[in-house]
Design a protein around this motif. Structure first.
Motif, mmCIF file in Angstrom:
data_model
loop_
_atom_site.group_PDB
_atom_site.id
_atom_site.type_symbol
_atom_site.label_atom_id
_atom_site.label_comp_id
_atom_site.label_asym_id
_atom_site.label_seq_id
_atom_site.Cartn_x
_atom_site.Cartn_y
_atom_site.Cartn_z
ATOM 1 N N ALA A 199 -13.869 12.004 -21.287
ATOM 2 C CA ALA A 199 -12.714 11.105 -21.225
ATOM 3 C C ALA A 199 -13.047 9.732 -20.663
ATOM 4 C CB ALA A 199 -11.612 11.746 -20.375
ATOM 5 N N ARG A 200 -14.303 9.501 -20.315
ATOM 6 C CA ARG A 200 -14.683 8.216 -19.736
ATOM 7 C C ARG A 200 -16.122 7.906 -20.108
ATOM 8 N NH1 ARG A 200 -17.823 9.033 -15.244
ATOM 9 N NH2 ARG A 200 -17.939 11.201 -14.486
ATOM 10 N N ASP A 201 -16.561 6.727 -19.722
ATOM 11 C CA ASP A 201 -17.945 6.327 -19.946
ATOM 12 C C ASP A 201 -18.840 7.057 -18.949
ATOM 13 O OD1 ASP A 201 -20.328 5.123 -20.488
ATOM 14 O OD2 ASP A 201 -19.720 3.100 -19.897
ATOM 15 N N PRO A 232 -17.858 6.629 -27.995
ATOM 16 C CA PRO A 232 -17.748 5.204 -28.343
ATOM 17 C C PRO A 232 -18.518 4.277 -27.407
ATOM 18 C CG PRO A 232 -15.610 6.265 -28.499
ATOM 19 C CD PRO A 232 -16.526 7.247 -27.845
ATOM 20 N N ALA A 233 -18.572 4.593 -26.111
ATOM 21 C CA ALA A 233 -19.290 3.730 -25.178
ATOM 22 C C ALA A 233 -20.794 3.750 -25.458
ATOM 23 C CB ALA A 233 -19.013 4.167 -23.742
ATOM 24 N N TYR A 234 -21.332 4.912 -25.776
ATOM 25 C CA TYR A 234 -22.740 4.993 -26.142
ATOM 26 C C TYR A 234 -22.974 4.366 -27.510
ATOM 27 C CZ TYR A 234 -23.762 8.068 -22.192
ATOM 28 O OH TYR A 234 -23.949 8.568 -20.929
ATOM 29 N N LEU A 235 -22.014 4.517 -28.400
ATOM 30 C CA LEU A 235 -22.134 3.930 -29.731
ATOM 31 C C LEU A 235 -22.209 2.409 -29.652
ATOM 32 C CD1 LEU A 235 -22.150 4.097 -32.790
ATOM 33 C CD2 LEU A 235 -19.662 4.315 -32.741
ATOM 34 N N MET A 236 -21.378 1.811 -28.811
ATOM 35 C CA MET A 236 -21.421 0.364 -28.658
ATOM 36 C C MET A 236 -22.784 -0.085 -28.135
ATOM 37 S SD MET A 236 -20.017 -2.572 -28.960
ATOM 38 C CE MET A 236 -18.296 -2.183 -29.306
ATOM 39 N N ARG A 266 -17.580 -5.037 -24.140
ATOM 40 C CA ARG A 266 -18.329 -5.605 -23.014
ATOM 41 C C ARG A 266 -19.675 -4.888 -22.821
ATOM 42 N NH1 ARG A 266 -18.014 -1.925 -19.067
ATOM 43 N NH2 ARG A 266 -16.344 -0.375 -19.189
ATOM 44 N N LEU A 267 -19.814 -3.678 -23.370
ATOM 45 C CA LEU A 267 -21.051 -2.923 -23.227
ATOM 46 C C LEU A 267 -22.158 -3.451 -24.137
ATOM 47 C CD1 LEU A 267 -19.534 0.671 -23.045
ATOM 48 C CD2 LEU A 267 -20.169 -0.837 -21.151
ATOM 49 N N LEU A 268 -21.783 -4.252 -25.133
ATOM 50 C CA LEU A 268 -22.786 -4.911 -25.963
ATOM 51 C C LEU A 268 -23.193 -6.197 -25.229
ATOM 52 C CD1 LEU A 268 -24.377 -4.934 -28.574
ATOM 53 C CD2 LEU A 268 -22.459 -6.105 -29.680
ATOM 54 N N THR A 269 -24.081 -6.032 -24.278
ATOM 55 C CA THR A 269 -24.427 -7.102 -23.352
ATOM 56 C C THR A 269 -25.440 -8.068 -23.973
ATOM 57 O OG1 THR A 269 -26.186 -5.742 -22.419
ATOM 58 C CG2 THR A 269 -24.011 -5.609 -21.373
#
Length: 344
Positions: free
Chosen positions: A41-43, A78-82, A233-236
């Motif tokens: 449910a979270r990053d 999705p966070a890892y995908l980004m 924002r994770l695509l730094t």
């Protein structure tokens, strides 16, 4: 009677009313049941264990772009995908190398016609990727071709059925790809495949980073893509820099310096034009639009590598006329949109 993507399905011939053709394949509820692609449910990226976390990032990108098997502990988070977008060019290079191996073998076994090697190579890459970007191209052609407003364009793009615009546009795009690959010859086609598959996937990074990634509360895949959009924002900048450096490295490793520069210029131009058009018409980008940009950029790279540039330097007038003619509908569209849209 076949359904069309512009509106509802046509009525049944027995007069019993409309039939949901899409439900015979997969329903919206079934798609929604997939959720966000992860049970977390979270990053959960753990900066204290960067090696394992980055390994999951890589495998997430590999799973997203190809049909290859990955470890069972990897999902579509999705966070890892980004974060995994940094690997898109290198994964693309691997896809291109796969297609190049098929092209080389096919050209050896069946040297004539050259279109056959191009066709088998393309068949191998679309199998490996599950027609991922071609699906985005088809949906985008349908949406932008059949819609006359932002909401309708996005609604058409979500429809899983294929309309006339998608059928004709995708067929012509694939024919163009096969024709130009057939003219390159085995050796040039191998380097072109690797370069094009790597560089074209780079376009997704600046478009995601610089443009608004549209969210849709009604989309059946909103669990995945709305979270994906919220994770931009994770695509730094360091990840963007890695993708750019790896793309440049691939181009310089397999192409001559002048060719690498031409491909880089083509990719930059395609990215700028795609971002401009997406912002102009729908106010940003969506996943299908990113896939369409990748597919179109790949073909553009083949065209640039196959072009007879010495002849162009002597007879440039046809290109000047083409550029002028092509600019007219774009400028006219901008004028219509700025004036409040066209009436139907």
């Amino acid at each position: 009677m076949a359904p069309n993507k512009r509106g509802a399905a046509p009525p049944q011939e027995n007069g019993e009313g409309p039939h949901d053709y899409a439900s015979s394949v997969i329903t919206k509820e079934e798609v929604e049941a997939r959720g966000s692609g992860t049970r977390e449910a979270r990053d959960t990226y753990d900066s204290s264990r960067p090696l394992r976390s980055e390994l999951r990032v890589f495998f997430t990108g590999l799973m997203f772009l190809t049909r290859l098997l990955v470890p069972a502990w990897v999902d579509h988070h999705p966070a890892y995908l980004m974060r995994s977008m940094m690997w898109f060019p290198l994964i693309g290079a691997a896809v291109g190398a796969w297609g190049a191996a098929w092209h080389s073998a096919a050209a050896l076994l069946w040297p004539s016609p050259p279109l056959l090697a191009a066709a088998l190579s393309t068949l191998s890459t679309v199998w490996l990727t599950g027609c991922f970007h071609e699906d985005g191209l088809a949906d985008s052609i349908d949406g932008f071709g059949g819609g006359w407003g932002r909401e309708q364009i996005l609604r058409i793009m979500k429809d899983s059925r294929v309309g006339t615009y998608a059928l004709v546009g995708t067929a012509l795009a694939l024919q163009t790809k096969l024709a130009v690959l057939g003219t390159l010859g085995p050796a040039r086609a191998m380097s072109a495949l690797i370069a094009a598959h790597a560089a074209s996937r780079w376009t997704a990074l600046p478009l995601t980073y610089c443009c608004t990634y549209l969210q849709d509360a009604e989309d059946a895949k909103r669990g995945l893509y709305n979270w994906f959009a919220a994770s931009r924002r994770l695509l730094t900048p360091p990840r963007l820099a890695f993708a750019t450096a790896s793309t440049a490295a691939v181009l310089l490793a397999i192409l001559q310096a002048a060719q690498a520069a031409a491909v880089a210029a083509t990719v930059l131009l395609a990215t700028v034009l795609s971002g401009y058009y997406g912002n102009l018409v729908i106010g940003g980008v969506v996943g299908d639009y990113l896939g369409a940009t990748i597919a179109v950029t790949e073909i553009a790279i083949y065209l640039v590598l196959a072009a007879d540039w010495p002849a162009v330097a002597v007879r440039w007038q046809p290109l000047a006329v083409l550029a002028t003619v092509a600019a007219v509908p774009v400028l006219w569209t901008r004028r219509v949109i700025a004036a409040g849209g066209a009436s139907c």
